[in-house]
Design an enzyme around this catalytic site. Structure first.
Site, PDB file in Angstrom:
ATOM      1  N   HIS A 197      -3.696  -4.914   0.294  1.00  0.00           N
ATOM      2  CA  HIS A 197      -3.387  -5.693   1.500  1.00  0.00           C
ATOM      3  C   HIS A 197      -3.554  -7.151   1.477  1.00  0.00           C
ATOM      4  O   HIS A 197      -4.486  -7.564   1.649  1.00  0.00           O
ATOM      5  CB  HIS A 197      -4.430  -4.976   2.341  1.00  0.00           C
ATOM      6  CG  HIS A 197      -4.330  -3.500   2.656  1.00  0.00           C
ATOM      7  ND1 HIS A 197      -3.965  -2.932   4.070  1.00  0.00           N
ATOM      8  CD2 HIS A 197      -4.458  -2.522   2.182  1.00  0.00           C
ATOM      9  CE1 HIS A 197      -3.944  -1.862   4.088  1.00  0.00           C
ATOM     10  NE2 HIS A 197      -4.379  -1.350   2.829  1.00  0.00           N
TER      11      HIS A 197
ATOM     12  N   CYS B  40       0.711  -1.459  -0.010  1.00  0.00           N
ATOM     13  CA  CYS B  40       0.124  -0.005  -0.026  1.00  0.00           C
ATOM     14  C   CYS B  40       0.833   1.248   0.039  1.00  0.00           C
ATOM     15  O   CYS B  40       1.489   1.519  -1.109  1.00  0.00           O
ATOM     16  CB  CYS B  40      -1.008   0.055   1.245  1.00  0.00           C
ATOM     17  SG  CYS B  40      -2.400   1.112   1.043  1.00  0.00           S
TER      18      CYS B  40
ATOM     19  N   GLU C 150      -2.898  -9.135   4.060  1.00  0.00           N
ATOM     20  CA  GLU C 150      -3.149  -9.408   5.472  1.00  0.00           C
ATOM     21  C   GLU C 150      -4.499 -10.088   5.483  1.00  0.00           C
ATOM     22  O   GLU C 150      -4.885 -10.724   6.485  1.00  0.00           O
ATOM     23  CB  GLU C 150      -2.809  -8.624   6.310  1.00  0.00           C
ATOM     24  CG  GLU C 150      -3.760  -7.498   6.606  1.00  0.00           C
ATOM     25  CD  GLU C 150      -3.783  -6.381   5.723  1.00  0.00           C
ATOM     26  OE1 GLU C 150      -4.617  -5.585   5.524  1.00  0.00           O
ATOM     27  OE2 GLU C 150      -2.614  -6.487   4.711  1.00  0.00           O
TER      28      GLU C 150
END
Length: 386
Positions: free
Chosen positions: A355, A265, A357
């Site tokens: 992202h 990001c 995660e």
């Protein structure tokens, strides 16, 4: 931002800097707030969105009409607090229903002083932002809304006086003030120094799951402080603000030393700028957990989680020469061809704009953490042979 006790029946008004106005009811805290109006297309994961530091100084409009169904729990926050400047929903849940719920979303917003508005046509607002672009916005309710339409021009003027996102240096405002360590889960394999530019809690956890001890450092950490951790790799986190304001000293030092580097990001944008590419502000950005991205090396399409209003300006179809060797665009958004990843061909460094995660969001991109650990393993073995 000013707030007072919540009053769900209080009238509220949302005012855009171009003069468009929406009227609804207060949601969360009552008062006034200012920020950049952006929309998120995620249908779930609102708690992770609210606590994502990348949303600092942004008023988030939820495109999903019904929000708050599962309430708020104590397990899913991605940071120590809610970071959004304001929250906009169409039809808030009257009663949350989930076995993990501890309180309602309305109560949580109120407790943390987050001014919101409900009962407006969020579809019309989203279409307006898509056509006109992200812009400054204010939400006013209760004592902050003294009069009716006659007061609208004054409210528009106040919104136009709010700071813009372009040129905003915000990472230090959301980052940790003191370094801390997230221990490896199981056998420790590597040590990573992670620059907290607005990191989400799940990110070091994903690394820890792979045997990585993560030293999370403040955004202002020096080169010496980074290397004092004796890192096998360096991680650049997500975060808010304009990447053009960031200091690139640490990143350039990491590239020069050849330490494996992985950025996501905001970290992707900073790597791009360190390589000599520019960054620019997108018209309305990418936000949500359903964005299609293609890995150009494999052709695989991933459904990914996004939260960014800036992007890297790099050529899509050629290898570029940089001060650190050759670089190429590794991932691209299939909606609009925005650069979604970078990879160096002569140095152990790569990044993605989204992202991986998966908090909240799909798990399609989890392999990127494996790619980072594989990169650290390769560099470590080469160092041993040398």
């Amino acid at each position: 931002m000013t707030t007072s006790t919540r009053a769900a029946t209080a009238p509220a008004v949302l005012v855009l800097e171009d003069g468009r106005i929406f009227r609804g009811r207060a949601y969360g805290a009552v008062g006034e707030t200012f920020g950049e109006a952006v929309f998120s297309t995620g249908m779930t994961g609102y708690q992770e969105t609210l606590t994502d530091p990348s949303y600092h100084r942004q008023v988030v409009v939820m495109t999903a009409p019904h929000v708050g169904n599962t309430g708020v729990n104590d397990e899913d926050p991605e940071s120590r607090r809610i970071w959004v400047a304001g929250y906009v929903v169409r039809d808030p849940a009257r009663v949350p229903s989930n076995w993990r719920s501890r309180r309602s979303l309305d109560d949580e917003l109120s407790a943390q002083g987050v001014v919101g508005i409900s009962g407006i046509d969020t579809r019309a607002l989203t279409r307006h932002l898509r056509e006109r672009g992200a812009m400054r916005v204010g939400i006013f309710s209760g004592p902050a809304l003294q009069t009716g339409p006659a007061d609208d021009p004054a409210l528009v003027d106040r919104v136009r006086q709010a700071p813009q996102m372009t040129g905003a240096d915000l990472s230090a405002e959301v980052a940790t003030a003191e370094s801390y360590v997230v221990p490896a889960i199981g056998t420790k394999r590597f040590t990573v120094a992670a620059l907290d530019l607005g990191i989400k809690g799940m990110t070091p956890h994903r690394l820890a799951e792979r045997g990585v001890e993560v030293h999370v450092l403040p955004a202002t950490a020096t080169v010496e402080e980074v290397y004092a951790t004796n890192p096998d790799g360096v991680f650049l986190s997500n975060g808010p603000g304009d990447p053009a304001t960031a200091d690139l000293t640490v990143i350039k030092a990491v590239l020069e030393r050849g330490t494996p580097l992985f950025g996501i990001c905001f970290g992707n944008q900073l790597l791009g700028r360190a390589l000599g590419f520019g960054t620019y502000k997108l018209k309305y950005g990418h936000r949500g957990i359903n964005q299609p991205v293609q890995d150009r090396a494999t052709g695989k399409v991933e459904v990914t989680a996004h939260n960014h209003g800036f992007a890297v300006d790099a050529p899509l179809d050629q290898v570029s020469d940089t001060p650190y060797g050759r670089a190429e665009v590794s991932h691209v958004c299939l909606n609009d061809n925005v650069v979604e990843g970078l990879r160096l061909l002569d140095k152990p460094a790569f990044s993605v704009q989204y992202h991986p995660e998966a908090a909240a969001g799909p798990h399609d991109a989890a392999y990127l953490f494996d790619r980072f650990t594989a990169l650290m393993s390769t560099v470590s073995m080469e160092g041993q042979r040398a």
